[in-house]
Design an enzyme around this catalytic site. Sequence first.
Site, short mmCIF file in Angstrom:
data_model
loop_
_atom_site.label_atom_id
_atom_site.label_comp_id
_atom_site.label_asym_id
_atom_site.label_seq_id
_atom_site.Cartn_x
_atom_site.Cartn_y
_atom_site.Cartn_z
N GLY A 180 0.84 -1.20 0.00
CA GLY A 180 0.00 0.00 0.00
C GLY A 180 0.87 1.24 0.00
N LYS A 181 0.29 2.36 -0.24
CA LYS A 181 1.02 3.63 -0.14
C LYS A 181 0.02 4.76 -0.05
CE LYS A 181 5.46 4.72 -0.15
NZ LYS A 181 6.59 3.89 0.24
#
Length: 411
Positions: A101-102
């Site tokens: 994720g980011k």
Amino acid sequence: MNLFEMAKIPLNKAIEVMKLDPSAADIIATPERTLEVSIPVRMDDGTTKVFTGYRSQHSTIMGPAKGGVRYHPGVNMDEVKTLAFWMTCKCAVAGLPYGGGKGGIVCRPREMSKGELERLTRTYIDKISAIISPNTDIPAPDVGTNAQTMDWMVDEYSKLKGESVYGIVTGKSIEIGGSKGRNEATGRGVCFVTLEMMKKYNMKPEDCKIVIQGMGNVGSISAKLLAEEGAKIIAVSDVSCAIYNENGLDIAGIYKYLDSGKNLLDGYTGDCKRITNAELLELPCDILIPAALENQITAENADRIKAKIVIEAANGPTSVEADEILNKKGVKVLPDILSNSGGVIVSYFEWVQNLQNFYWEEDDVNAKLKRQIVGAFNDVFDASEKYDCTFRVAAYIVALNRLVTAKKLRG
Ligand code: NAD
């Protein structure tokens, strides 16, 4: 071609080398979910400014999404998706039970007061709280964010839930659930994989000349630990300049000097010659460790790189074209998704400690980090021999194998 499509080039190469059905890549061709939020913030002058934020969960096949939150004016959805994709691959190579994720907020953190940053962070967490939790998506620091940002995130999320939820983010202050050894973890991991490369190519640390670009968190810890192993660090740099001594620099002295907050050009007076960052990259040496920024080795300078081995401590320091050139020259490049995975490995340990409410000593953290990253290194090394390919393609093969298997098992 956008950044996300470029990032998938080595993945597509891995599919070709493994002779996988190209549709295998479909499982990670696009992020599972990307959320865009608007974040109204009361500024110190009484006005309200609306910022744009993102959180992308690229894949949760292996476990909860994991990845940092970036505060930078250049943040955009394509970049956030690409960084999330890299996290999926990095966590899979490292053998962690995490997806990728980011997140990010378009802002200029250096031009904002502490109060404005705190309000921005708290409202961002309010806005993304519906899709994050210790079991679904766990943010961490990235460019422009730090332990203080994570501490605000924990506090805001805990308020929303009515209980302390330390496992919601990693990279926190040690006093509120951070892990011992996290701050040094990426540099320590770089040191471990560099020593493993030396062993594979029968190089002794004391016979190795090493050049390191960037003496920030990652570069300075890598330099300190490799020098302690006996390696000769002949050149280092920061944003101001590079310094060089072909007989080896006094790394302990430089580390202490930089710790005082000055940069190298401000007046470091040790025994060395000043050169530019461009010259540093082209020095004759055994190992080059770019640990500063992306796109430092490009089609323009790759032909002049004289190192035998490049350890990518920074994210994306070698362009796609430069990678081809180095490969043709026989330079061995250990890719970022393996070399700098020490940070996310110890983030995982931080999360495990939070979930258990039982905290480990630093020696224990470091020993577990070594076991995990050396294991990942050996998996990548073996895949490169089995498929007769570069370490970069081998790293994507290892990642893809794990992702495809997990997907098959989950159905
Ligand atoms: P940092 O900000 O602490 O250090 C960056 C260093 O690069 C500083 O010494 C800075 O002076 C130098 N620098 C900046 N611009 C430069 C330029 N134009 N030329 C030469 N040097 C320059 O950052 P960091 O945390 O050490 O991260 C370095 C790299 O490692 C980044 O690519 C980052 O994404 C990556 N990374 C960091 C971590 C982590 O845990 N910190 C984890 C994984 C990857």
